[in-house]
Motif scaffolding. Sequence first.
Motif, short mmCIF file in Angstrom:
data_model
loop_
_atom_site.label_atom_id
_atom_site.label_comp_id
_atom_site.label_asym_id
_atom_site.label_seq_id
_atom_site.Cartn_x
_atom_site.Cartn_y
_atom_site.Cartn_z
N GLY A 90 0.78 -1.23 0.00
CA GLY A 90 0.00 0.00 0.00
C GLY A 90 0.81 1.28 0.00
N LYS A 91 2.13 1.18 0.00
CA LYS A 91 3.00 2.36 0.04
C LYS A 91 3.66 2.56 -1.31
CE LYS A 91 2.60 2.86 4.55
NZ LYS A 91 1.98 3.98 5.18
N SER A 92 4.02 3.82 -1.58
CA SER A 92 4.75 4.18 -2.80
C SER A 92 5.95 5.04 -2.41
CB SER A 92 3.85 4.99 -3.74
OG SER A 92 2.78 4.22 -4.21
N LEU A 93 6.93 5.06 -3.30
CA LEU A 93 8.08 5.93 -3.14
C LEU A 93 7.82 7.18 -3.98
CD1 LEU A 93 11.01 6.44 -2.13
CD2 LEU A 93 11.80 5.31 -4.23
N PHE A 94 7.97 8.34 -3.35
CA PHE A 94 7.75 9.61 -4.03
C PHE A 94 9.02 10.44 -3.99
CE2 PHE A 94 3.62 8.25 -2.49
CZ PHE A 94 2.84 8.38 -3.62
N TYR A 95 9.18 11.26 -5.03
CA TYR A 95 10.32 12.17 -5.16
C TYR A 95 9.74 13.57 -5.28
CZ TYR A 95 14.07 14.55 -7.81
OH TYR A 95 15.03 15.43 -8.27
N LEU A 96 10.13 14.44 -4.36
CA LEU A 96 9.69 15.83 -4.36
C LEU A 96 10.90 16.69 -4.65
CD1 LEU A 96 7.83 18.25 -3.78
CD2 LEU A 96 8.28 17.89 -1.34
N PHE A 97 10.82 17.46 -5.73
CA PHE A 97 11.91 18.33 -6.14
C PHE A 97 11.44 19.76 -6.13
CE2 PHE A 97 14.12 20.64 -9.59
CZ PHE A 97 15.40 20.63 -9.05
N ASP A 98 12.20 20.65 -5.53
CA ASP A 98 11.93 22.09 -5.51
C ASP A 98 10.72 22.38 -4.63
OD1 ASP A 98 11.38 24.79 -5.92
OD2 ASP A 98 11.62 24.71 -8.09
N TYR A 99 10.98 22.74 -3.38
CA TYR A 99 9.92 22.98 -2.42
C TYR A 99 9.05 24.18 -2.78
CZ TYR A 99 12.41 19.59 0.45
OH TYR A 99 13.02 18.46 0.91
N GLY A 100 9.49 25.01 -3.69
CA GLY A 100 8.65 26.13 -4.14
C GLY A 100 7.66 25.70 -5.21
N ASP A 101 8.16 25.02 -6.23
CA ASP A 101 7.29 24.57 -7.32
C ASP A 101 6.67 23.20 -7.07
OD1 ASP A 101 7.67 26.89 -8.72
OD2 ASP A 101 9.21 26.07 -10.04
N ASN A 102 7.23 22.46 -6.13
CA ASN A 102 6.66 21.16 -5.72
C ASN A 102 6.46 20.19 -6.86
OD1 ASN A 102 6.38 21.49 -2.84
ND2 ASN A 102 4.82 23.02 -3.31
N TRP A 103 7.54 19.84 -7.53
CA TRP A 103 7.46 18.80 -8.55
C TRP A 103 7.39 17.45 -7.85
CZ3 TRP A 103 6.61 20.16 -13.39
CH2 TRP A 103 7.00 21.42 -13.82
N ASN A 104 6.29 16.74 -8.02
CA ASN A 104 6.06 15.45 -7.36
C ASN A 104 6.06 14.32 -8.38
OD1 ASN A 104 5.10 15.86 -4.35
ND2 ASN A 104 4.31 17.58 -5.56
N PHE A 105 6.89 13.31 -8.11
CA PHE A 105 7.00 12.14 -8.96
C PHE A 105 6.77 10.89 -8.12
CE2 PHE A 105 9.65 15.41 -10.80
CZ PHE A 105 9.52 15.27 -12.17
N ARG A 106 6.14 9.89 -8.71
CA ARG A 106 6.03 8.56 -8.10
C ARG A 106 7.09 7.67 -8.75
NH1 ARG A 106 1.15 7.23 -9.40
NH2 ARG A 106 0.19 7.92 -7.48
N VAL A 107 7.84 6.94 -7.94
CA VAL A 107 8.86 6.03 -8.44
C VAL A 107 8.44 4.62 -8.04
CG1 VAL A 107 11.30 5.38 -8.37
CG2 VAL A 107 10.64 7.79 -8.10
N SER A 108 8.27 3.77 -9.02
CA SER A 108 7.86 2.39 -8.72
C SER A 108 8.77 1.42 -9.47
CB SER A 108 6.41 2.16 -9.09
OG SER A 108 6.17 2.51 -10.43
N LYS A 109 9.03 0.31 -8.82
CA LYS A 109 9.82 -0.74 -9.45
C LYS A 109 8.90 -1.52 -10.38
CE LYS A 109 12.93 -4.54 -8.35
NZ LYS A 109 12.26 -5.56 -9.13
N THR A 110 9.35 -1.76 -11.58
CA THR A 110 8.53 -2.51 -12.52
C THR A 110 8.62 -4.00 -12.22
OG1 THR A 110 10.27 -2.85 -14.16
CG2 THR A 110 9.02 -0.77 -14.31
#
Length: 141
Positions: A90-110
Amino acid sequence: MIITVKVELIFGGFSSEEDEECVKVVEIDSSSNLDDLHIAIQEAVGFDNDHLYEFFIANTFRSMERRQFNDENNGLYEHTLEDLFPLPKGKSLFYLFDYGDNWNFRVSKTRHKAKLPLKGAIYPRVIEEFGVNPVQYPEYE
């Protein structure tokens, strides 16, 4: 061993959740740490590496309950991808870049099995991509 991860832009910058998708499928060494993954994502989406960032494990990217990996807790260099995957149910790994613009990515193993590196291949490397790269710094009119 080389693993395959999918990096998907969820939200951020001047985009909205309805904007065009941006997905990168990246092969990376399983012994890479989270800082190595950060650099791979930066190169894959064509961003300048000029802001703070963090990774976190949570149910969703908006979840308040998070296990964070950032410069404050030194988690970026100590944790490798092989340490983190598989993630808890039920958990995912997320990558947050630039705390001002808040670019949010989900990283998942295939589901691709880990494999030996190909002779002559340079890792990490993008092997598939869908959509367009987000514009980190759009022109203002």
